[in-house]
Structure formats: C-alpha cells, structure tokens
Design an enzyme around this catalytic site. Sequence first.
Site, short mmCIF file in Angstrom:
data_model
loop_
_atom_site.label_atom_id
_atom_site.label_comp_id
_atom_site.label_asym_id
_atom_site.label_seq_id
_atom_site.Cartn_x
_atom_site.Cartn_y
_atom_site.Cartn_z
N LYS A 128 0.86 -1.18 0.00
CA LYS A 128 0.00 0.00 0.00
C LYS A 128 0.89 1.23 0.00
CE LYS A 128 -4.33 1.25 0.09
NZ LYS A 128 -5.52 0.62 -0.49
N ASP A 168 -6.76 4.48 -4.87
CA ASP A 168 -7.48 4.39 -3.60
C ASP A 168 -8.08 5.79 -3.40
OD1 ASP A 168 -7.78 2.56 -1.05
OD2 ASP A 168 -7.25 4.50 -0.23
P1 NDP Z 1 -12.66 8.19 -3.49
O1 NDP Z 1 -11.57 9.15 -3.27
O2 NDP Z 1 -13.18 7.96 -4.85
O3 NDP Z 1 -13.91 8.59 -2.56
C1 NDP Z 1 -13.81 8.68 -1.19
C2 NDP Z 1 -15.16 9.10 -0.64
O4 NDP Z 1 -15.13 9.01 0.79
C3 NDP Z 1 -15.51 10.53 -0.96
O5 NDP Z 1 -16.89 10.65 -1.09
C4 NDP Z 1 -15.00 11.28 0.27
O6 NDP Z 1 -15.62 12.52 0.49
C5 NDP Z 1 -15.39 10.30 1.36
N1 NDP Z 1 -14.55 10.52 2.55
C6 NDP Z 1 -13.18 10.55 2.64
N2 NDP Z 1 -12.79 10.79 3.90
C7 NDP Z 1 -13.92 10.92 4.62
C8 NDP Z 1 -14.18 11.19 5.98
N3 NDP Z 1 -13.19 11.40 6.86
N4 NDP Z 1 -15.49 11.22 6.37
C9 NDP Z 1 -16.50 11.01 5.48
N5 NDP Z 1 -16.29 10.77 4.17
C10 NDP Z 1 -15.04 10.74 3.76
O7 NDP Z 1 -12.17 6.83 -2.80
P2 NDP Z 1 -12.68 5.35 -3.05
O8 NDP Z 1 -14.14 5.34 -3.29
O9 NDP Z 1 -11.78 4.73 -4.02
O10 NDP Z 1 -12.35 4.68 -1.64
C11 NDP Z 1 -13.29 4.65 -0.55
C12 NDP Z 1 -12.90 3.57 0.42
O11 NDP Z 1 -12.89 2.31 -0.25
C13 NDP Z 1 -11.51 3.71 1.05
O12 NDP Z 1 -11.54 3.19 2.37
C14 NDP Z 1 -10.66 2.80 0.18
O13 NDP Z 1 -9.51 2.35 0.86
C15 NDP Z 1 -11.63 1.67 -0.07
N6 NDP Z 1 -11.34 0.83 -1.23
C16 NDP Z 1 -11.26 1.37 -2.50
C17 NDP Z 1 -11.02 0.54 -3.57
C18 NDP Z 1 -11.05 1.04 -4.97
O14 NDP Z 1 -10.98 0.21 -5.88
N7 NDP Z 1 -11.17 2.34 -5.20
C19 NDP Z 1 -10.73 -0.90 -3.37
C20 NDP Z 1 -10.93 -1.37 -2.05
C21 NDP Z 1 -11.18 -0.51 -1.01
P3 NDP Z 1 -14.80 13.89 0.30
O15 NDP Z 1 -14.85 14.18 -1.17
O16 NDP Z 1 -15.53 14.88 1.13
O17 NDP Z 1 -13.39 13.64 0.81
#
Ligand code: NDP
Length: 448
Positions: A128, A168
């Site tokens: 990671k 991520d």
């Molecule tokens: P993105 O950057 O596309 O989206 C993240 C989302 O989470 C945004 O809506 C963001 O809002 C919100 N967010 C971030 N921090 C916070 C917080 N402190 N409180 C509330 N909302 C928050 O990321 P992903 O969708 O790719 O990833 C989301 C999760 O899924 C992570 O935990 C990641 O590790 C996990 N994941 C992702 C994978 C992938 O293929 N993308 C694979 C496996 C796991 P804002 O815009 O306000 O920051």
Amino acid sequence: MFQSQYVKKVYDDLAEKSKGETEFLQAALEILESLEPYVLSHPEIEKNKILERFVEPERFVQFRVAWVDDKGEIQINRGYRVQYNSSIGPYKGGLRFHPSVNASIIKFLGLEQVLKNSLTTLPMGGGKGGSDFDPKGKSDHEIMSFCQAFMTELYRHIGEDTDVPAGDIGVGGREIGYLYGQYKRIQNKTVGVLTGKGIPYGGSLARTEATGYGLLYFTAEALKVMKKDTLSGKTVVISGSGNVAIYACEKATQLGAKVVALSDSNGYIYDKNGIQLDVVKEIKEVRRGRIKEYVETISGAEYHEGSKGIWSIPCDVAFPCATQNELDLEDAKLLVQNGVIAVCEGANMPSTLEAAKYFMEHKIIYGPAKAANAGGVATSGLEMCQNSARLSWSFEEVDAKLKDIMVNIFHNVYDTAKALGNPYDTLAGANIAGFEKVSKAMLALGVY
Ligand code: NDP
C-alpha cells in the site's frame, strides 16, 4: 482479551514498537485476536515465528515529494510505500492521496491488503502507499506536477513483477494516467506496473466498477445463503460518494434495491424516492463537486450537514464506503435498532472493532472489508493478466470472473466461520481463510 500467550506477546511487542500508530495497531489487534484458534491448532506457526514475521512489513519506504504549484511556490509532501508481504506474489495495493495519510494508515492498509489479496485466490502479495497530498481544490496541472514528482521517486521501488500499485482515496483514473505516464517516460517500458489504467493504454474494462459491483455480488450471495433473501425491494444506505460508493449504488439499483442516501466528508443526502445516480455521477465524476449539490437538481431530496448522521436513516442494508472508523458502536446500535439485516464494508476498516463485534453478536450479516471489497484488487489482478498476455477481455468476461471470485470469497469466509462454530463470525472467517495460504507460503519459503 487473548487466549494464547504467544499471540498476546506478538501483539504486546508490536504495540511497544508502534506507539502512536493507532490505526495500524487497531488492524493488527483485530487480525491477531481472530487468528487465535488457527494459531492454537497449528503449533508450527509459533515454532517458526510466523506471526512475528507476518506483522512486520518486508520493506517500508518513506520519501520526499517536492513539486511546484500554479503560483510558482515549491510544495513539499511526504510519500510512502509499504511492501508488506510478497510470499504469494508481487506486492499489490493502492495509493491514497489524502491529508490524513501517515505511516500508521499506510501500514494498517498494507496489513489488511495481505489477507485481502490472499482471499481473492490470485497470486498477489500485499502492499500500500500514498501521500499526505490533498488533491481537493488543485488544478489539473498541479495534480499532474505532483503525480510526476511522486513517481520520480516511486518508480525505483516498483515493477510489473515486483510491486504493482493502483488507486485508492484521491487516486482515480486521472492520477493513474499521470503516474503511469511518468513511469513510462523514466523507464521507457510499456508494462502493467500500475492497475486502474485508462482503457486506451492498457486498462481493464470493469475495473472502475469492480469494487462497488464486487461488494454487491458478495452481499447478494451472503443474503441468499444466510437469510434466504435477495436485495430486491431492500432500502439501502451507502456512505461516501467516490468510486466505491457510486458503483455500489449502481449495482444495488440494478439488483432491485432502493438506495436512499450517499455522503461525503461534509454531509449526507437523503432521497426517499431513490438516488438518481446520473445526477451524482455528473456532480462527482464530471464536475468534481460536493454531494450537497444533488439537492439543487432533485426537488424533495434533503441535505444534512455532518456525515455521521447517515447511520440514523432506517435501512435494510448498509454499505460504509467512505473511510476508516466512520461507523462506531453507537452507529451500529442505531442501525440494528432500525432493523438493518446486513452491513458490508466497501471502505477499508470503516467499522470500529466494537461495531463489527456488535453486528456479529446480533446475527447481522457482516461483510468485513478484506472480503467484501476485494473485488477491486481482484479485477486489478485480472488487469495484470491481460497486460501480461497483451490482450483485453470484454466487460462481460471481466464482470463474470469478478462475480465468480466474490461468490467464492463469500463461501470461503462463511465455511471457515462455520467450521469455527459461528457462521456469523465472518471476521474470523476472513482473517483465517486469508492467513492460511500466506502462512503456508511463508513456511515453505524458509526464513526471510
Ligand atoms: P474516493 O476518493 O473515490 O472517494 C472517497 C469518498 O469518501 C468521498 O466521497 C469522500 O468525500 C469520502 N470521505 C473521505 N474521507 C472521509 C471522511 N473522513 N469522512 C467522510 N467521508 C469521507 O475513494 P474510493 O471510493 O476509491 O475509496 C473509498 C474507500 O474504499 C476507502 O476506504 C478505500 O480504501 C476503499 N477501497 C477502495 C477501492 C477502490 O478500488 N477504489 C478498493 C478497495 C477498497 P470527500 O470528497 O468529502 O473527501
């Protein structure tokens, strides 16, 4: 807390060495606690100090990322890559760009990734990385400058058979493009060294959708096997509105559920008629806007400040898809009180350990992240296969393989939990099923 003196000692020594690394110790505790039955019945683990080696990353790199912003100012960020465990394949795991990123978060994600990748059954080790760089509010040019500076150091540590990063939080298609462009420029090689690439330059169809779709395939199988039920007609709440949340929402809707809420780090939207995803995609994917803009287009929809409030919405199924520790014990109690039947994790470690235990004790279907969100990395594994073979599969082909993998992961986790005496203890099921393969490989490879 611990039944085994050996496991307790491994955790205590790690805690002593990792003071202040809260998220990392939280993940390590969760994993070590649930591995106890396996460790107690496999004395070779203690004899060969497998757990001590398993919790210690093979390599941890921290580096300076200096770049120039649009005003001509020099900016300095911190970059990281943890190469956690390569016993079953090249290190594999995403890059996160978010101001909260530090060594503890990268190590917790890396450790989880080792078990997740093992569960996919594909030959991928765990890694990671990321940076405390905040992409919010940056111009395209600044994003490119940062990505190029980041890769100018990272390239020497990665390779298509060594370590294959992906996206991520904060790292999507645009960032992967800039990172890959810089790798190619420095190395003069076109190889599958990153996944999540764009389709014109070696990406896999269905990778964008994979984590969200995979989460739904896992949940649908769990509902079928554990409750003789389906997603059809279910009310669903999804936190986040990024890559995982959007495609979880899409597949949930395709499977007949009604998604009524999404969020970002500022607040959440509630649409009792069902979220209109085309509006969300336009806001988040095209304009890179905020989720509250949804209510400007959809009359009758509500916006509430504060993302935590989303768990007070009554629902049948909840998918936390935002970030770590976004769902605590109080939220878990509220969800159960309001009749939730399944909580499956799209984000990594979104539920605190107390919340996860509460779900399992109350016989709620609980899909732990390392199993339920493994569809993203599994499809990255499929992208690596296509890159190595120099060909591309159709969307339907990749999606069908993804579905098979997720159904198989559910059964592996469920069967392991059942064999331990509690089919609802999916946390132990996932950790033990993932660990078994890694520990066998570590034993076979000798001391390293
Ligand atoms: P993105 O950057 O596309 O989206 C993240 C989302 O989470 C945004 O809506 C963001 O809002 C919100 N967010 C971030 N921090 C916070 C917080 N402190 N409180 C509330 N909302 C928050 O990321 P992903 O969708 O790719 O990833 C989301 C999760 O899924 C992570 O935990 C990641 O590790 C996990 N994941 C992702 C994978 C992938 O293929 N993308 C694979 C496996 C796991 P804002 O815009 O306000 O920051």
